[in-house]
Write a protein that holds these residues in place. Structure first.
Motif, PDB file in Angstrom:
ATOM      1  N   LEU A  56      -9.698  -6.889   5.101  1.00  0.00           N
ATOM      2  CA  LEU A  56      -8.835  -6.602   3.951  1.00  0.00           C
ATOM      3  C   LEU A  56      -9.710  -6.259   2.750  1.00  0.00           C
ATOM      4  CD1 LEU A  56      -6.382  -9.651   4.306  1.00  0.00           C
ATOM      5  CD2 LEU A  56      -6.030  -7.331   5.177  1.00  0.00           C
ATOM      6  N   PRO A  57     -10.522  -5.230   2.859  1.00  0.00           N
ATOM      7  CA  PRO A  57     -11.528  -4.957   1.817  1.00  0.00           C
ATOM      8  C   PRO A  57     -10.903  -4.665   0.460  1.00  0.00           C
ATOM      9  CG  PRO A  57     -11.314  -3.085   3.309  1.00  0.00           C
ATOM     10  CD  PRO A  57     -10.529  -4.202   3.925  1.00  0.00           C
ATOM     11  N   LEU A  58     -11.602  -5.119  -0.572  1.00  0.00           N
ATOM     12  CA  LEU A  58     -11.163  -4.872  -1.942  1.00  0.00           C
ATOM     13  C   LEU A  58     -11.427  -3.422  -2.321  1.00  0.00           C
ATOM     14  CD1 LEU A  58     -12.565  -8.077  -3.650  1.00  0.00           C
ATOM     15  CD2 LEU A  58     -10.155  -7.420  -3.600  1.00  0.00           C
ATOM     16  N   TYR A 115      -0.378 -13.423   1.647  1.00  0.00           N
ATOM     17  CA  TYR A 115       0.187 -12.143   2.056  1.00  0.00           C
ATOM     18  C   TYR A 115      -0.341 -11.096   1.086  1.00  0.00           C
ATOM     19  CZ  TYR A 115       3.586  -8.511   3.280  1.00  0.00           C
ATOM     20  OH  TYR A 115       4.186  -7.342   3.696  1.00  0.00           O
ATOM     21  N   VAL A 116      -0.740  -9.956   1.615  1.00  0.00           N
ATOM     22  CA  VAL A 116      -1.199  -8.866   0.760  1.00  0.00           C
ATOM     23  C   VAL A 116      -0.716  -7.547   1.340  1.00  0.00           C
ATOM     24  CG1 VAL A 116      -3.437  -8.639   1.930  1.00  0.00           C
ATOM     25  CG2 VAL A 116      -3.188  -7.857  -0.428  1.00  0.00           C
ATOM     26  N   ASP A 117      -0.283  -6.656   0.457  1.00  0.00           N
ATOM     27  CA  ASP A 117       0.056  -5.300   0.853  1.00  0.00           C
ATOM     28  C   ASP A 117      -1.118  -4.418   0.431  1.00  0.00           C
ATOM     29  OD1 ASP A 117       1.001  -2.596   0.923  1.00  0.00           O
ATOM     30  OD2 ASP A 117       3.055  -3.349   0.897  1.00  0.00           O
ATOM     31  N   LEU A 118      -1.824  -3.871   1.407  1.00  0.00           N
ATOM     32  CA  LEU A 118      -3.033  -3.117   1.121  1.00  0.00           C
ATOM     33  C   LEU A 118      -2.758  -1.831   0.353  1.00  0.00           C
ATOM     34  CD1 LEU A 118      -4.829  -3.614   4.548  1.00  0.00           C
ATOM     35  CD2 LEU A 118      -5.269  -4.814   2.399  1.00  0.00           C
ATOM     36  N   ALA A 119      -1.543  -1.310   0.471  1.00  0.00           N
ATOM     37  CA  ALA A 119      -1.196  -0.080  -0.235  1.00  0.00           C
ATOM     38  C   ALA A 119      -0.603  -0.336  -1.610  1.00  0.00           C
ATOM     39  CB  ALA A 119      -0.225   0.749   0.600  1.00  0.00           C
ATOM     40  N   ASP A 120      -0.081  -1.525  -1.827  1.00  0.00           N
ATOM     41  CA  ASP A 120       0.587  -1.840  -3.095  1.00  0.00           C
ATOM     42  C   ASP A 120       0.262  -3.270  -3.513  1.00  0.00           C
ATOM     43  OD1 ASP A 120       2.173  -2.145  -5.302  1.00  0.00           O
ATOM     44  OD2 ASP A 120       4.086  -1.977  -4.257  1.00  0.00           O
ATOM     45  N   PRO A 121      -0.830  -3.464  -4.254  1.00  0.00           N
ATOM     46  CA  PRO A 121      -1.219  -4.818  -4.676  1.00  0.00           C
ATOM     47  C   PRO A 121      -0.213  -5.502  -5.588  1.00  0.00           C
ATOM     48  CG  PRO A 121      -3.022  -3.259  -4.946  1.00  0.00           C
ATOM     49  CD  PRO A 121      -1.795  -2.451  -4.678  1.00  0.00           C
ATOM     50  N   THR A 122       0.752  -4.754  -6.125  1.00  0.00           N
ATOM     51  CA  THR A 122       1.744  -5.379  -7.004  1.00  0.00           C
ATOM     52  C   THR A 122       2.923  -5.950  -6.219  1.00  0.00           C
ATOM     53  OG1 THR A 122       3.009  -3.342  -7.396  1.00  0.00           O
ATOM     54  CG2 THR A 122       1.141  -3.788  -8.860  1.00  0.00           C
TER      55      THR A 122
END
Length: 262
Positions: free
Chosen positions: A104-106, A31-38
């Motif tokens: 999901l680009p870095l 799971y990743v939040d693209l706006a908030d990596p934390t």
């Protein structure tokens, strides 16, 4: 939902429009939040991040090796919380790398992604190269045997710096045989080992993830601070270390590379 191939899917989180869940064969992988990596959705990822946060002074850049990439949740987290870190991600599945790179680009610098086998990548790495090594390696919902042995743990110990820390995600179900064997395996190589998990898991009440942390130097793991940190998690956890880890491991034996063993 965005379809990719017949194995991989990215699903938008209805509760967080910028959240994405990566599924493989219908099973949640990352799971990743693209706006908030934390923002770390899965509890075991929060536990791995907790150890990483406590492993060095806040904000210090580290050299990090990630074995298993998924949606690159932890690489994004480390890049955000420790700017300037140099990170290598090793992912065996090129389809995962292609999907994540495309959809999901870095946005953080300092992260290299390489398609390779985890054990071979560790064998090829120079000694004393990394401050942290994360292992979240699964194939068909199981940790591949070749990255769960004493020999592999010894290779990880070789590539870690003297104060380096190795973090392993283990998925298991009661009576936690795999986790006990993996803890025994790490203790055969590393001087300091602990297990972090949901209390319900440790009581044998559910299937889930346990995080194992290991270090070459005795007393290296920040156990006291880690206990405080995991108790404050939305799903409070416990830390097994010393005598409590002795009890947990019990009579489990380290796993070797002997292919005749089950």
């Amino acid at each position: 939902m965005e379809a990719t191939d017949d194995r991989l899917e990215l699903v938008v989180d209805p509760a967080r429009p910028t959240g994405r869940t990566l599924l493989a064969d219908g099973v949640e992988q990352s799971y990743v939040d693209l706006a908030d990596p934390t923002y770390l959705h899965f509890e075991y990822v929060r536990r791995m991040a907790a150890v990483a946060d406590l492993a060095a002074p806040a904000g210090d850049p580290l050299d990090v090796l990630h074995l298993g990439g998924g949606a690159l949740t932890l690489p994004r987290y480390v890049a955000t919380t420790r700017p300037g870190s140099a990170q290598l991600v090793v992912e065996r599945d090129p389809a995962v790398v292609d999907l994540v790179t495309r959809d999901l680009p870095l946005r953080q610098p300092g992260i290299e992604v390489r398609v390779a086998d985890a054990r071979q990548a560790v064998s090829d790495a120079p000694a004393d190269a990394y401050d942290l090594v994360f292992a979240d390696i699964y194939r068909a919902a199981r940790m591949p045997p070749h990255v769960a042995t004493v020999a592999f743990a010894a290779e990880v110990a070789r590539v870690l710096r003297p104060d380096g820390v190795y973090l392993v995600n283990v998925t298991d179900l009661p009576p936690l045989v795999l986790a006990r064997v993996q803890a025994a395996t790490l203790r055969a190589v590393f001087a300091d080992v602990c297990v972090v998990a949901d209390r319900r898991m440790l009581r044998g009440r559910r299937y889930g993830n346990l995080v194992l942390a290991a270090a070459n130097r005795p007393g290296r793991l920040p156990v006291s601070r880690l206990v405080t940190r995991v108790q404050r998690d939305p799903l409070p956890g416990a830390v097994l270390h010393g005598p409590t880890l002795d009890t947990f491991v019990g009579g489990a034996r380290p796993r070797t590379d002997d292919r005749s063993r089950p």
